[in-house]
Design a protein around this motif. Sequence first.
Motif, PDB file in Angstrom:
ATOM      1  N   THR A 450       8.127  36.957 -18.619  1.00 38.29           N
ATOM      2  CA  THR A 450       9.035  37.648 -17.676  1.00 38.29           C
ATOM      3  C   THR A 450       9.103  39.228 -17.715  1.00 38.29           C
ATOM      4  O   THR A 450       9.702  39.664 -18.956  1.00 38.29           O
ATOM      5  CB  THR A 450      10.513  36.818 -17.796  1.00 38.29           C
ATOM      6  N   ASP A 451       8.947  39.773 -16.655  1.00 41.28           N
ATOM      7  CA  ASP A 451       9.343  41.375 -16.666  1.00 41.28           C
ATOM      8  C   ASP A 451      10.714  41.610 -16.491  1.00 41.28           C
ATOM      9  O   ASP A 451      11.312  40.863 -15.375  1.00 41.28           O
ATOM     10  CB  ASP A 451       8.408  41.990 -15.670  1.00 41.28           C
ATOM     11  N   ARG A 481       8.398  37.111 -12.620  1.00 38.36           N
ATOM     12  CA  ARG A 481       7.185  36.327 -13.330  1.00 38.36           C
ATOM     13  C   ARG A 481       6.502  35.845 -12.039  1.00 38.36           C
ATOM     14  O   ARG A 481       7.154  35.368 -11.094  1.00 38.36           O
ATOM     15  CB  ARG A 481       7.582  35.396 -14.130  1.00 38.36           C
ATOM     16  N   PRO A 482       5.349  36.268 -11.948  1.00 36.11           N
ATOM     17  CA  PRO A 482       4.405  35.720 -10.859  1.00 36.11           C
ATOM     18  C   PRO A 482       4.438  34.093 -10.758  1.00 36.11           C
ATOM     19  O   PRO A 482       4.193  33.652 -11.829  1.00 36.11           O
ATOM     20  CB  PRO A 482       2.689  36.084 -11.133  1.00 36.11           C
ATOM     21  N   GLY A 483       4.485  33.733  -9.708  1.00 39.37           N
ATOM     22  CA  GLY A 483       4.421  32.237  -9.269  1.00 39.37           C
ATOM     23  C   GLY A 483       5.887  31.605  -9.672  1.00 39.37           C
ATOM     24  O   GLY A 483       6.018  30.183  -9.485  1.00 39.37           O
ATOM     25  N   TYR A 484       6.725  32.390  -9.964  1.00 41.84           N
ATOM     26  CA  TYR A 484       8.034  31.916 -10.482  1.00 41.84           C
ATOM     27  C   TYR A 484       9.186  32.748  -9.521  1.00 41.84           C
ATOM     28  O   TYR A 484       8.953  33.875  -9.013  1.00 41.84           O
ATOM     29  CB  TYR A 484       8.449  32.059 -11.828  1.00 41.84           C
ATOM     30  N   LYS A 485      10.337  32.001  -9.227  1.00 42.42           N
ATOM     31  CA  LYS A 485      11.391  32.786  -8.564  1.00 42.42           C
ATOM     32  C   LYS A 485      11.908  33.847  -9.487  1.00 42.42           C
ATOM     33  O   LYS A 485      12.207  33.704 -10.653  1.00 42.42           O
ATOM     34  CB  LYS A 485      12.257  31.851  -8.298  1.00 42.42           C
ATOM     35  N   ALA A 486      12.342  34.933  -8.900  1.00 44.34           N
ATOM     36  CA  ALA A 486      12.984  36.000  -9.782  1.00 44.34           C
ATOM     37  C   ALA A 486      14.414  35.550  -9.976  1.00 44.34           C
ATOM     38  O   ALA A 486      15.093  34.526  -9.348  1.00 44.34           O
ATOM     39  CB  ALA A 486      13.008  37.349  -8.783  1.00 44.34           C
ATOM     40  N   THR A 487      14.765  36.257 -11.323  1.00 44.31           N
ATOM     41  CA  THR A 487      16.349  35.725 -11.550  1.00 44.31           C
ATOM     42  C   THR A 487      16.948  36.978 -11.902  1.00 44.31           C
ATOM     43  O   THR A 487      16.291  37.917 -12.302  1.00 44.31           O
ATOM     44  CB  THR A 487      16.054  34.951 -12.886  1.00 44.31           C
ATOM     45  N   LEU A 488      18.356  37.034 -11.465  1.00 41.21           N
ATOM     46  CA  LEU A 488      19.189  38.117 -11.872  1.00 41.21           C
ATOM     47  C   LEU A 488      20.338  37.569 -12.887  1.00 41.21           C
ATOM     48  O   LEU A 488      20.887  36.498 -12.788  1.00 41.21           O
ATOM     49  CB  LEU A 488      20.000  38.443 -10.668  1.00 41.21           C
ATOM     50  N   VAL A 505      15.111  34.538 -18.151  1.00 42.20           N
ATOM     51  CA  VAL A 505      13.739  34.044 -18.208  1.00 42.20           C
ATOM     52  C   VAL A 505      13.380  33.397 -16.833  1.00 42.20           C
ATOM     53  O   VAL A 505      14.563  32.873 -16.138  1.00 42.20           O
ATOM     54  CB  VAL A 505      13.736  32.755 -19.055  1.00 42.20           C
ATOM     55  N   CYS A 506      12.279  33.665 -16.132  1.00 43.29           N
ATOM     56  CA  CYS A 506      12.104  32.991 -15.015  1.00 43.29           C
ATOM     57  C   CYS A 506      11.358  31.691 -15.320  1.00 43.29           C
ATOM     58  O   CYS A 506      10.164  31.762 -15.666  1.00 43.29           O
ATOM     59  CB  CYS A 506      10.905  33.992 -14.138  1.00 43.29           C
ATOM     60  N   ASP A 507      11.741  30.475 -15.101  1.00 45.74           N
ATOM     61  CA  ASP A 507      11.488  29.357 -15.304  1.00 45.74           C
ATOM     62  C   ASP A 507      11.286  28.234 -14.007  1.00 45.74           C
ATOM     63  O   ASP A 507      11.100  27.174 -14.372  1.00 45.74           O
ATOM     64  CB  ASP A 507      12.194  28.570 -16.524  1.00 45.74           C
ATOM     65  N   GLU A 508      11.460  28.796 -12.958  1.00 43.19           N
ATOM     66  CA  GLU A 508      11.607  27.995 -11.829  1.00 43.19           C
ATOM     67  C   GLU A 508      10.456  28.470 -10.788  1.00 43.19           C
ATOM     68  O   GLU A 508      10.378  29.522 -10.403  1.00 43.19           O
ATOM     69  CB  GLU A 508      12.904  28.150 -10.932  1.00 43.19           C
ATOM     70  N   GLN A 509       9.448  27.428 -10.869  1.00 42.28           N
ATOM     71  CA  GLN A 509       8.120  27.976 -10.179  1.00 42.28           C
ATOM     72  C   GLN A 509       8.347  27.796  -8.710  1.00 42.28           C
ATOM     73  O   GLN A 509       9.348  27.227  -8.221  1.00 42.28           O
ATOM     74  CB  GLN A 509       7.190  26.709 -10.363  1.00 42.28           C
ATOM     75  N   LEU A 510       7.675  28.610  -7.917  1.00 46.22           N
ATOM     76  CA  LEU A 510       7.817  28.606  -6.509  1.00 46.22           C
ATOM     77  C   LEU A 510       7.187  27.328  -5.716  1.00 46.22           C
ATOM     78  O   LEU A 510       6.196  26.943  -6.200  1.00 46.22           O
ATOM     79  CB  LEU A 510       6.944  29.968  -5.822  1.00 46.22           C
TER      80      LEU A 510
END
Length: 510
Positions: A450-451, A481-488, A505-510
């Motif tokens: 995750t960036d 993270r590509p393919g995942y929802k962004a997180t704040l 961590v971005c752990d929820e896929q689109l």
Amino acid sequence: MAGILEKNVRLGKHAQHPALILVSNMSSIDQQDKHQDGLHNKLQTASQQAAKKRLQAIALVGILVVAGGAALAGLSLVVGGRHDTPAPASVVQEAPTEAEITALREAFKAAVKAFEHDLEADVLSPPFGVWNADVQHDIKTAKARAIDLFSGGDYAEAVREMEMASTKARQEISAMNAAFEESMAAAQQAYAQDAFDQAKLHITKALSLRPTSVDAQSLAQKIDALPQVLSLVKAVEEARIQNDVEGEIKNLRALLALDPNREGLKARLDDLIIQTMEQRFAGHIKNGLACVEKRDLACAQTHGAAAQKIFPNRSEGALLVTKIFALSQALKVERLLADADAAMNNDQWQKALGLLQNASAIDPGQKRIRDGLELAQKITVLDAQMDRYLSAPGRLSADNVAAGARAVVSESASLSPSSPALSNKAQHLKDVLAGYATKVSVLVRSDNLTDISVRGVGQVGRTKERAIELKPGTYTLEGIRPGYKATLKTLVVAVGAKDVSIEVVCDEQL
């Protein structure tokens, strides 16, 4: 009426049966009396009865005379038949007519009515008896005699008697009135000359003649007060000789209350009152100005009010009022400054500011007020600014806000000696600024996929675990993270915080 009176005293001319003529007249009078009504019913009744008896007696005498005459004539013929001389005829005078009798009766009634209506009350009054008791008795007797004559049928004499009584009454009433007026004039003249004994003598006589006269009673009251008036006149003269103005005014007022018509004394009283008013006014002006010089406001106001009450429109009074007002304002400013100094000494600058503003409204040009107002305004403004920074300290993490707070702290440094409270508050704000200026170590954990970035600050990048430094404040960390929802993620960094960490961590896929 004179002809009727003259005719009434003569007998009628009828030669035959005089008694019958008289009875006829009596009958005629009776018939008239049945229809007569008027002022004196009692007199009419008495008159009718007397007339009837008199006429009946005359008729009887007449019959006897006729009969006796016939007998004597027969005897003469028998004794002296040789004589041819005829017997002398009886002289019978003319009787009054019914109309004449009625006129006389009515004239008497009218005379009595006029006497009783116009004169009798005055004649019978006690003052008339005092005036001339003999005449009063004569008039009363004349009226009674007239009524007796009327009752006896002598109407002409009754009318004459009544008219003489009325004439006498009028003359005496006129003389009595003239005596009253003369006594009144003499009493008034004596009163005007302050001759009490003479005035009392004449007014007593006037009241004896007309006791109900309002004018006489009023003059009598004035005359009765004359001894007291003369005593006051003497007191006035003595006060004038002694130059006792107040005493003279007092006695003049008492004198004029008893005798308000003494115009000369009225003028004297007016002059004295004006003189004393001028003196009192000048005294109040002088004393009032002296009180202003002594800065005795209450004393000055007392004299100023007194002067205004005497002469409200005088320029001297207006000048004193102006000076009194200026003194009151100056004293008010002094009190405001004293209270402001006390407030400043107690570090109550907001209160001092209000007091100084009130003082400035009265005397804006006074340097002391201007300097104090300027200092109070600076301190209260800086104090308010510090309160705003300290009420939301998180804003101090922003560089521009922190710069402004530091400027306030710097500006307040020179005012610290004047306000310990402001100095303490500035130090507190300075400490808070220092805390917000010291960065805190923050450990960022992630999955290395995750960036991560800190909004408004910079990039963290991909990492398993990395320590970054942030100033105290609230931050937002964003993970992509590509393919995942962004997180704040929200991070609050407190001043002086330790062991601060956050996982992104971005752990929820689109």
